[in-house]
Design a protein around this motif. Structure first.
Motif: not given
Length: 382
Positions: A30, A33, A37, A153
């Motif tokens: 996480s 990710e 982003r 997510v």
């Protein structure tokens, strides 16, 4: 090495970490990710700025000159630095469109990018709620934008070697629709004021627009929080409102409904709500609001940065309301990035400069923030 190259290198490193358990170590999927982003958003912003500079190859360094007014006061005069900027200032002073230097759209003159950049710099001096939400630039009046809901997510399941990839139960990506709306208003200035008082219309317009853009965005963000916005498949997305009583009720509302992401969490409150929160103590005499260790002038509510709004920004009855959570994940502002201006008659007594701003605000992830009412039902819900 420039920033774009640094971003590309870091993205390559992250791709390797995602594919290689040893390189990834204890780093969470996480976290990686989220970093991807943020890096892609930064890359898009840098590339957008580069495109703007390429469209203004003759742009010179901005300069500000100081001159004495007729009353002996010093006033800033913004000197034109390129063809488009000079043509726009000439349009403001003469109402004449100079050749092909300026673009027009439906009778409006499109304000040149360089002037818009200066306006946005001035806007940062105003109170801006948009600094706490996600801002996306779009090139069309309506459409769909692929977004990620952070609350959905999930970690990837373990799969044996050569086994077929399983389908994820949750789809974090979805297409969020937007529909750009136009906001217009008058900037009052007469030809006499320009000619007789030597008013620098461009400087005055830039200051006025900076404040107007800030106010327009603030109002749209507050409206989205109060009323909700259209989501996927015709649904209305709205932040959850939780009734709370006392310190324990506020703590339960936050601790049980929000992820403990204190880095980006903010708590937006009205002056009325802040006055009440600032006096709240627990049984041991500890204040609910604590000083920020990094910024002593700031306060924090259960780890979230406290942002105080004037009561009138939340309506006639702001109430005892807290809007708290990660607003960058919860709300997105779609910016058309095109500002327009046109002279028009004003009540037959003079002239005014009409200015248009285009934007839309949508709830991005309704689970990333909540509204806490600790005053018996009044406030942002209306």
């Amino acid at each position: 090495m420039n920033r774009l190259q640094e971003i590309e290198n870091r993205l390559a490193e992250i791709r390797e970490m995602l594919e290689n358990d040893e390189k990834r170590g204890d780093t969470k999927f996480s976290d990686l990710e989220k970093e991807v982003r943020e890096l892609k958003e930064e890359k898009a912003e840098i590339e957008a700025r580069q495109r703007m500079l390429e469209n203004n190859k003759e742009q010179k360094e901005d300069r500000t000159l100081i001159e004495q007014s007729h009353q002996g006061e010093q006033r800033q005069v913004i000197e034109p630095t390129d063809e488009q900027r000079e043509a726009f200032q000439n349009y403001l002073e003469t109402r004449e469109i100079d050749g092909g230097a300026l673009k027009t759209d439906s009778g409006f003159v499109v304000i040149p990018e360089q002037v818009v950049t200066e306006i946005m710099k001035l806007k940062e001096m105003e109170f801006n709620l948009d600094q706490y939400v996600t801002v996306k630039s779009v090139g069309y009046g309506s459409g769909k934008y692929p977004v990620i809901r952070q609350s959905e997510v999930a970690a990837l399941p373990e799969v044996a070697e050569l086994e077929e990839n399983p389908k994820l139960a949750v789809k974090p990506f979805y297409n969020l629709g937007y529909d750009i709306k136009t906001y217009r208003g008058y900037f009052l200035v007469s030809r006499e004021a320009i000619e007789d008082a030597a008013v620098n219309v461009l400087a005055e317009l830039m200051t006025w627009m900076a404040r107007t853009i800030a106010s327009t965005r603030n109002a749209a963000i507050v409206k989205a929080i109060k009323e909700g916005t259209p989501g996927e498949e015709g649904k209305t997305l709205k932040l959850q409102t939780i009734q709370a009583s006392g310190i324990d009720g506020i703590k339960d509302a936050v601790n049980l409904n929000l992820k403990p992401n204190y880095e980006h969490n903010v708590a937006i409150v009205s002056q009325t709500a802040f006055a009440e929160l600032d006096k709240m103590k627990d049984n041991e005499g500890n204040y609910l609001l604590q000083k920020d260790v990094k910024e002593p002038t700031q306060k924090r509510l259960l780890g979230a940065q406290v942002v105080v709004l004037p009561d009138e920004m939340l309506g006639e009855k702001p109430g005892k309301t807290i809007i708290i959570g990660n607003l960058k994940d919860a709300i997105v502002l779609f910016d058309r990035s095109q500002y327009q201006a046109a002279w028009t008659n004003y009540m037959q007594y003079g002239e005014a400069l009409m200015v248009a701003v285009r934007q839309d605000v949508r709830i991005l992830d309704e689970r990333s923030a909540i509204v806490i009412d600790f005053g018996g039902g009044a406030g942002v819900e209306g």
